[in-house]
Design an enzyme around this catalytic site. Structure first.
Site, mmCIF file in Angstrom:
data_model
loop_
_atom_site.group_PDB
_atom_site.id
_atom_site.type_symbol
_atom_site.label_atom_id
_atom_site.label_comp_id
_atom_site.label_asym_id
_atom_site.label_seq_id
_atom_site.Cartn_x
_atom_site.Cartn_y
_atom_site.Cartn_z
ATOM 1 N N GLU A 1 32.242 91.388 48.728
ATOM 2 C CA GLU A 1 33.303 91.419 49.753
ATOM 3 C C GLU A 1 33.789 92.841 50.033
ATOM 4 O O GLU A 1 34.485 93.087 51.008
ATOM 5 C CB GLU A 1 34.471 90.499 49.336
ATOM 6 C CG GLU A 1 35.493 91.078 48.366
ATOM 7 C CD GLU A 1 35.038 91.140 46.920
ATOM 8 O OE1 GLU A 1 33.824 91.036 46.654
ATOM 9 O OE2 GLU A 1 35.903 91.323 46.036
ATOM 10 N N CYS B 1 33.630 88.564 40.177
ATOM 11 C CA CYS B 1 34.241 89.377 39.126
ATOM 12 C C CYS B 1 35.174 88.540 38.243
ATOM 13 O O CYS B 1 34.712 87.705 37.483
ATOM 14 C CB CYS B 1 34.932 90.591 39.740
ATOM 15 S SG CYS B 1 35.256 91.911 38.548
ATOM 16 N N HIS C 1 30.911 93.049 43.627
ATOM 17 C CA HIS C 1 31.858 92.686 44.693
ATOM 18 C C HIS C 1 31.224 92.756 46.085
ATOM 19 O O HIS C 1 31.405 93.762 46.788
ATOM 20 C CB HIS C 1 33.041 93.660 44.667
ATOM 21 C CG HIS C 1 33.995 93.430 43.540
ATOM 22 N ND1 HIS C 1 35.033 92.535 43.605
ATOM 23 C CD2 HIS C 1 34.056 93.991 42.311
ATOM 24 C CE1 HIS C 1 35.709 92.552 42.458
ATOM 25 N NE2 HIS C 1 35.127 93.426 41.652
#
Lengths: 229, 103
Positions: free
Chosen positions: A205, A86, A203
């Site tokens: 994660e 990002c 994302h």
């Protein structure tokens, strides 16, 4: 496997990245403040998501000039893998480790939702745990994710197989309806020439356990462990 | 008494401004998106103008204006320095053009 997360003022996914790395690699990453001049010996550098320096001037532009970035660029050029998520992707294009630019989303709105991504290739250090062509669901949360590059750069990226992920519909088609932000060729993530620097807007994660809604992001970190541990 | 003090203050301020003007230069940098690069914010402004009833606006392009106060006295040297600033930070030349005015 040793990993390092760079923390800029107004990074806000640094902790998410840290939790994911610790869970999957088995050891806590070093958190490196942007004002430091060097990253300690490491197997992986992560530039996390957020709004570094309040997105002033252009997203990622200020962070790209941070003292630590000189060493990040040097290490990337020496072959240390770098993952930019990002805002981290925005920092990578602003520091010219990756080509192109990330512009305001096509519909000008901040987007926060799950999207389908096609894994373009399953043979890189970031994607070996996925299959080529696999469709995964990963959240996006950005205002400036509209990937732009010159025709020449785009041709080079496509020709060299450097598109990492593409926004697709449930059937895997890269349609304009499946494209959340107007990115050229539905590009969600790209590699550098030696395939060791990856920048992506979604994302991974944030999707590493069922409690968080899914595990489609796990593969990326597990691939890195397989390649680097 | 008070008015005398006031005018003195004004005098000294403008005198100081004049002094400053002799030694300083101003750079005005306009950053615009390159032709062919989609400008979603410009498009939104265009639609808003249309909504307000302003006809005849074919296209809106939005940009940035950056002003710098410089210590330079030499115009050529200032131009070289500001150009370098634009290339390195102020503009992203992948998507933006810039123009520099010095005064």
């Amino acid at each position: 496997m040793r990993s390092s997360v760079i923390v800029f003022p107004a990074s806000n996914c640094d902790r998410d990245a840290s939790v994911a790395l610790e869970q999957i690699t088995g050891s806590k990453p070093s958190m490196i403040w942007h004002a430091e001049s060097s990253v300690p010996e490491t197997d992986l550098i992560v530039l996390p998501g957020g709004f570094s320096f309040g997105d002033y001037l252009r997203s990622g532009a200020m962070a790209a000039q941070s003292p630590i970035m000189k060493d990040v660029i040097a290490k990337a050029k020496a072959g240390v893998p770098v993952l930019g998520i990002c805002n981290g992707f925005q920092v990578l294009v602003e520091s010219e480790l990756l080509p192109g630019a990330l512009m305001r989303n096509r519909d000008i709105k901040f987007l926060c939702k799950d999207v389908q991504l096609k894994v373009e290739r399953g043979d890189t250090i970031f994607t070996s745990k996925y299959n080529q062509g696999e469709i995964i669901t990963i959240p996006i949360a950005h205002h400036d994710g509209n990937y732009f590059a010159s025709d020449e750069t785009l041709k080079e990226l496509e020709g060299e197989g450097r598109v990492a992920f593409r926004y697709v519909d449930r059937d895997g088609a890269a349609t304009s309806e499946a494209n959340p932000n107007g990115s050229l060729n539905n590009i969600a993530g790209i590699y550098n020439k030696d395939m060791k620097v990856l920048g992506l807007m979604p994302h991974p994660e944030r999707l590493i356990s069922q409690e968080l809604g899914g595990t489609d992001g796990l593969g990326l970190f597990e691939s890195l462990v397989e390649a680097l541990a | 008494m008070v008015s005398v003090l006031k005018s003195e203050a004004i005098y000294s301020y403008s005198f100081y401004q004049r002094l400053k003007k002799d030694t300083k230069m101003k750079a005005r940098i306009t950053v615009t998106l390159k032709t062919g690069v989609l400008d979603p914010q410009g498009k939104a402004i265009e639609h808003a103008l249309e909504g307000l009833g302003f006809a005849g606006v074919d296209e809106v392009r939005q940009g940035k204006l950056i002003e710098l106060d410089l210590n330079d006295t030499d115009k050529d040297a200032a131009m070289t320095r500001v150009t370098e600033m634009c290339e390195k930070l102020l503009a992203n030349t992948v998507i933006e053009n810039y123009s520099i005015e010095l005064e």
